[in-house]
Design a protein around this motif. Structure first.
Motif, PDB file in Angstrom:
ATOM      1  N   GLU A 187       0.934  -1.342  -0.058  1.00  0.00           N
ATOM      2  CA  GLU A 187      -0.073  -0.006   0.045  1.00  0.00           C
ATOM      3  C   GLU A 187       0.909   1.207  -0.051  1.00  0.00           C
ATOM      4  OE1 GLU A 187      -3.332  -0.261  -0.384  1.00  0.00           O
ATOM      5  OE2 GLU A 187      -3.188  -2.261  -0.544  1.00  0.00           O
ATOM      6  N   LEU A 188       2.023   1.137   0.186  1.00  0.00           N
ATOM      7  CA  LEU A 188       3.154   2.233   0.470  1.00  0.00           C
ATOM      8  C   LEU A 188       3.639   2.660  -0.971  1.00  0.00           C
ATOM      9  CD1 LEU A 188       4.630   1.646   4.026  1.00  0.00           C
ATOM     10  CD2 LEU A 188       2.834   3.561   3.176  1.00  0.00           C
ATOM     11  N   SER A 189       3.577   3.809  -1.373  1.00  0.00           N
ATOM     12  CA  SER A 189       4.381   4.079  -2.701  1.00  0.00           C
ATOM     13  C   SER A 189       5.861   4.047  -2.374  1.00  0.00           C
ATOM     14  CB  SER A 189       3.944   5.543  -3.009  1.00  0.00           C
ATOM     15  OG  SER A 189       4.632   6.771  -2.261  1.00  0.00           O
ATOM     16  N   THR A 190       6.689   4.031  -3.329  1.00  0.00           N
ATOM     17  CA  THR A 190       7.877   3.968  -3.272  1.00  0.00           C
ATOM     18  C   THR A 190       8.649   5.403  -2.499  1.00  0.00           C
ATOM     19  OG1 THR A 190       8.307   4.846  -5.358  1.00  0.00           O
ATOM     20  CG2 THR A 190       8.482   2.465  -4.954  1.00  0.00           C
ATOM     21  N   MET A 191       7.766   6.416  -2.534  1.00  0.00           N
ATOM     22  CA  MET A 191       8.040   7.847  -2.224  1.00  0.00           C
ATOM     23  C   MET A 191       7.839   7.932  -0.730  1.00  0.00           C
ATOM     24  SD  MET A 191       9.852   8.918  -4.723  1.00  0.00           S
ATOM     25  CE  MET A 191      10.047  10.692  -4.304  1.00  0.00           C
ATOM     26  N   ASP A 192       6.953   7.125  -0.045  1.00  0.00           N
ATOM     27  CA  ASP A 192       6.470   7.265   0.998  1.00  0.00           C
ATOM     28  C   ASP A 192       7.525   7.162   2.360  1.00  0.00           C
ATOM     29  OD1 ASP A 192       4.972   6.795   3.780  1.00  0.00           O
ATOM     30  OD2 ASP A 192       3.331   6.527   2.621  1.00  0.00           O
ATOM     31  N   PRO A 193       7.697   8.069   3.211  1.00  0.00           N
ATOM     32  CA  PRO A 193       8.805   8.117   3.964  1.00  0.00           C
ATOM     33  C   PRO A 193       8.432   6.913   4.896  1.00  0.00           C
ATOM     34  CG  PRO A 193       7.227   9.991   4.559  1.00  0.00           C
ATOM     35  CD  PRO A 193       6.757   9.550   3.153  1.00  0.00           C
ATOM     36  N   LEU A 194       7.401   6.265   5.189  1.00  0.00           N
ATOM     37  CA  LEU A 194       6.944   5.264   6.042  1.00  0.00           C
ATOM     38  C   LEU A 194       7.623   3.803   5.491  1.00  0.00           C
ATOM     39  CD1 LEU A 194       3.367   5.933   7.574  1.00  0.00           C
ATOM     40  CD2 LEU A 194       5.916   6.237   8.502  1.00  0.00           C
ATOM     41  N   ARG A 195       8.091   3.881   4.282  1.00  0.00           N
ATOM     42  CA  ARG A 195       8.305   2.447   3.456  1.00  0.00           C
ATOM     43  C   ARG A 195       9.640   1.944   3.782  1.00  0.00           C
ATOM     44  NH1 ARG A 195       6.412   0.013  -0.965  1.00  0.00           N
ATOM     45  NH2 ARG A 195       7.881  -1.486  -1.672  1.00  0.00           N
ATOM     46  N   GLY A 196      10.577   3.161   4.115  1.00  0.00           N
ATOM     47  CA  GLY A 196      11.752   2.403   4.810  1.00  0.00           C
ATOM     48  C   GLY A 196      11.681   1.790   6.064  1.00  0.00           C
ATOM     49  N   TYR A 197      10.782   2.280   6.924  1.00  0.00           N
ATOM     50  CA  TYR A 197      10.436   1.577   8.337  1.00  0.00           C
ATOM     51  C   TYR A 197       9.807   0.217   8.080  1.00  0.00           C
ATOM     52  CZ  TYR A 197      10.775   6.545  10.147  1.00  0.00           C
ATOM     53  OH  TYR A 197      11.524   7.590  10.403  1.00  0.00           O
ATOM     54  N   ALA A 198       9.104   0.054   7.131  1.00  0.00           N
ATOM     55  CA  ALA A 198       8.412  -1.112   7.036  1.00  0.00           C
ATOM     56  C   ALA A 198       9.282  -2.006   6.146  1.00  0.00           C
ATOM     57  CB  ALA A 198       7.269  -1.039   5.991  1.00  0.00           C
ATOM     58  N   GLU A 199      10.365  -1.792   5.580  1.00  0.00           N
ATOM     59  CA  GLU A 199      11.461  -2.508   4.899  1.00  0.00           C
ATOM     60  C   GLU A 199      12.318  -3.180   6.004  1.00  0.00           C
ATOM     61  OE1 GLU A 199      12.886  -0.059   1.897  1.00  0.00           O
ATOM     62  OE2 GLU A 199      11.334  -0.771   0.385  1.00  0.00           O
ATOM     63  N   GLU A 200      12.383  -2.175   6.861  1.00  0.00           N
ATOM     64  CA  GLU A 200      13.625  -2.741   7.815  1.00  0.00           C
ATOM     65  C   GLU A 200      12.964  -3.745   8.873  1.00  0.00           C
ATOM     66  OE1 GLU A 200      16.746  -2.188   8.394  1.00  0.00           O
ATOM     67  OE2 GLU A 200      16.473  -0.858   6.468  1.00  0.00           O
ATOM     68  N   ILE A 201      11.528  -3.588   9.043  1.00  0.00           N
ATOM     69  CA  ILE A 201      10.933  -4.493   9.853  1.00  0.00           C
ATOM     70  C   ILE A 201      10.856  -6.037   8.936  1.00  0.00           C
ATOM     71  CG2 ILE A 201       8.403  -5.282  10.621  1.00  0.00           C
ATOM     72  CD1 ILE A 201       7.804  -2.239  10.980  1.00  0.00           C
ATOM     73  N   LEU A 202      10.363  -5.794   7.710  1.00  0.00           N
ATOM     74  CA  LEU A 202      10.668  -7.030   7.090  1.00  0.00           C
ATOM     75  C   LEU A 202      12.097  -7.904   7.023  1.00  0.00           C
ATOM     76  CD1 LEU A 202       8.723  -8.762   5.181  1.00  0.00           C
ATOM     77  CD2 LEU A 202       9.751  -7.618   3.319  1.00  0.00           C
ATOM     78  N   LYS A 203      13.015  -6.915   7.055  1.00  0.00           N
ATOM     79  CA  LYS A 203      14.467  -7.659   7.112  1.00  0.00           C
ATOM     80  C   LYS A 203      14.691  -8.274   8.454  1.00  0.00           C
ATOM     81  CE  LYS A 203      16.568  -4.167   4.011  1.00  0.00           C
ATOM     82  NZ  LYS A 203      17.563  -2.846   4.021  1.00  0.00           N
ATOM     83  N   ALA A 204      14.120  -7.390   9.376  1.00  0.00           N
ATOM     84  CA  ALA A 204      14.196  -8.079  10.948  1.00  0.00           C
ATOM     85  C   ALA A 204      13.444  -9.412  10.943  1.00  0.00           C
ATOM     86  CB  ALA A 204      13.972  -7.169  11.800  1.00  0.00           C
ATOM     87  N   ALA A 205      12.299  -9.585  10.291  1.00  0.00           N
ATOM     88  CA  ALA A 205      11.568 -10.595  10.426  1.00  0.00           C
ATOM     89  C   ALA A 205      12.230 -11.929   9.559  1.00  0.00           C
ATOM     90  CB  ALA A 205      10.055 -10.669   9.958  1.00  0.00           C
ATOM     91  N   ASP A 206      13.007 -11.635   8.546  1.00  0.00           N
ATOM     92  CA  ASP A 206      13.678 -12.467   7.670  1.00  0.00           C
ATOM     93  C   ASP A 206      14.809 -13.050   8.365  1.00  0.00           C
ATOM     94  OD1 ASP A 206      11.818 -12.284   5.687  1.00  0.00           O
ATOM     95  OD2 ASP A 206      13.276 -10.895   4.543  1.00  0.00           O
TER      96      ASP A 206
END
Length: 527
Positions: A187-206
């Motif tokens: 749901e987040l665009s590539t320009m959304d400032p929250l996207r970086g946070y979500a990507e870090e959460i996914l990396k931590a889960a992995d």
């Protein structure tokens, strides 16, 4: 009736000697001493050796002439020599027998300076010349080695039970965390400032999922999908990845024997083991160096098998990974396969890399051996049982797009509410009609009330009252064409116990991504 008198010994007094034997008693005594498996030494009150048998010379590396007349301290570690005179005097003043197996940890010292564990039994004999001590000495190096291996195996089993106990709940939580996070990213665009946070959460889960898998691999409870494979082919497939991992300052030399046999193991586990060893070698050479990977056939004989717990003699295929790094001392070598043991700086590793390799090799029925000296580099040799079967056919690749969906009706059975809600959302996003159920009984009620076709059952394996296998069997009685996909965060032992890893059964390990679920379902429904 049997006449016992013909077989019973005479009832009168036995003879005082056996004719023709006692006059040869000296020769008999010498023969007994020389044939003994133990080292036998006799010492006087001053600690001088007055008698030594053949085995004593072999055990300690001295000739008999060197032993006779020498002080007993010669055969002791230097750290024990100073106190031995006082202990010897005390023993001669209060003689007492000390039998074998009383549990004292003692050491002997060979002529070349090498120390080794021994077990000693003591007694005394009074002669016309005075009181003498007699020591019966056994080299228990092999026993100590096997005891250490047993202790290591028990530690591994304890960690395995811990890892297996938390794996199910932990993997369920990771499924929810990673699944919803992936939906947020959608749901987040590539320009959304929250996207970086979500990507870090996914990396931590992995990373958390990888950590769980490493613990399960160490404890030999990781899910396995063994196939007959050519080890050379697996190494060839990983070569490019290895070169990227180790960097340009390290030379990679691969030497593969053309005539090696096939092995049966999980290809992903073999690849992961090779990568872990290569990364470990890279870290041991911060200034650059050389990593060598070679393969060959190997024969493990009875002698090797007796000194390595769980190893059976036979034909094996060997892969060796060597480096020119700083090497390891003996203390480090003894601990390298322990979970969380690491010589790296804080934050530079979990200490599970080599433990993972150990578990994967053992789970495949193989063995691992390491040789290393400070400043001389390190070599790991992995042995896998050789099989006569041909290489298994390649796995079918999922086809055209990365997230294939469908329109069929899917029955979803999962007792964990958070996981069930997530999986239902995933399936609906993929276009499927979903019939969610919290238990086997509810699934049967929904099935009876549903008038349309149910194409697939997606079910957790371990649930209260009815297992996934029982749910599938019950539903198939009314829906004979029903296909089934099993999901579980439990370890392999538990899943096997519930009978869902038989040939032809479809299974997906938690945590999984929406894409992996989509590809697996499409693969099943397209058959």
């Amino acid at each position: 009736m049997i006449d016992d008198s013909k077989h019973s010994p005479p009832q009168d007094d036995p003879p005082t000697h056996i004719p023709g034997v006692f006059h040869k008693s000296e020769k008999l005594l010498v023969a007994l001493l020389e044939s003994a498996a133990q080292a036998i030494l006799s010492i006087d009150r001053a600690g001088r050796i007055v008698l030594a048998n053949r085995r004593a010379g072999e055990m300690f590396g001295y000739t008999r002439q060197e032993l006779i007349g020498a002080r007993i301290e010669l055969l002791l570690p230097e750290s024990k020599r100073a106190a031995h005179g006082r202990q010897r005097d005390d023993y001669f003043q209060r003689p007492r027998a000390r039998p074998m197996g009383i549990g004292l940890d003692l050491s002997g010292r060979r002529k070349d300076g090498a120390e080794f564990p021994v077990e000693v039994s003591l007694s005394t004999v009074e002669t016309e010349e005075g009181l003498f001590g007699i020591a019966f000495i056994s080299d228990i190096s092999l026993r100590k080695t096997l005891e250490e291996q047993l202790t290591h195996a028990q530690k591994m089993e304890a960690v395995g039970r811990l890892a297996g106990g938390v794996a199910h709940d932990f993997n369920n939580m990771l499924t929810v965390i990673a699944g919803y996070n992936r939906m947020i990213l959608d749901e987040l665009s590539t320009m959304d400032p929250l996207r970086g946070y979500a990507e870090e959460i996914l990396k931590a889960a992995d990373r958390a999922a990888a950590l769980t898998n490493q613990l399960l691999a160490f404890s030999r409870r990781q899910m396995m999908r063994p196939r007959v494979m050519d080890l050379n082919a697996v190494i060839a497939q990983t070569e490019n990845m290895l070169r990227r991992l180790i960097g340009e300052d390290i030379q990679l030399v691969i030497s593969l024997s053309a005539d090696i046999g096939n092995i049966k193991a999980d290809p992903n586990h073999i690849e992961q083991a090779i990568v872990n060893l290569a990364v470990n070698a890279r870290d041991a050479m911060p200034l650059g160096g050389r990593i060598s990977i070679e393969t060959s056939n190997a024969q493990i004989d009875e002698t090797y098998a007796k000194t390595h717990m769980g190893v059976k003699p036979g034909e094996f295929v060997m892969i060796a990974v060597s480096d020119t790094g700083h090497g390891m001392d003996s203390a480090t070598r003894q601990n390298i396969f322990e979970p969380f043991f690491t010589t790296k700086q804080r934050g530079k590793g979990t200490g599970l890399g080599l433990a993972t390799v150990y578990g994967m090799v053992k789970q495949s029925g193989g063995d691992i051996w390491v040789y290393s000296e400070p400043g001389q580099g390190t070599t790991f040799k992995l042995y896998f049982p050789r099989v006569a079967e041909p290489v298994s056919p390649g796995l079918t690749q999922d086809p055209k797009h990365p997230r294939p969906g469908g329109s069929e009706t899917v029955m979803l059975v999962e007792d964990e509410t958070l996981v069930r809600d997530l999986e239902a959302k995933m399936l609906r996003q993929l276009g499927y009609t979903v019939l969610p159920a919290a238990s086997g009984a509810e699934a049967l009620d929904i099935s009876r009330a549903h008038s349309g076709k149910i194409s697939l059952l997606v079910t957790d394996v371990v649930m209260p009252n009815m297992s996934g296998k029982q749910v599938a069997d019950a539903l198939r009685s009314g829906l004979p064409g029903l296909k089934v996909l099993y999901l579980s965060g439990y370890t392999e032992d538990t899943v096997v116990h519930h009978g869902v890893l038989d040939s032809g059964v479809d299974f997906l390990t938690k945590p999984f991504s929406r894409e992996a679920l989509a590809r697996k379902i499409r693969e099943i429904l397209s058959r």
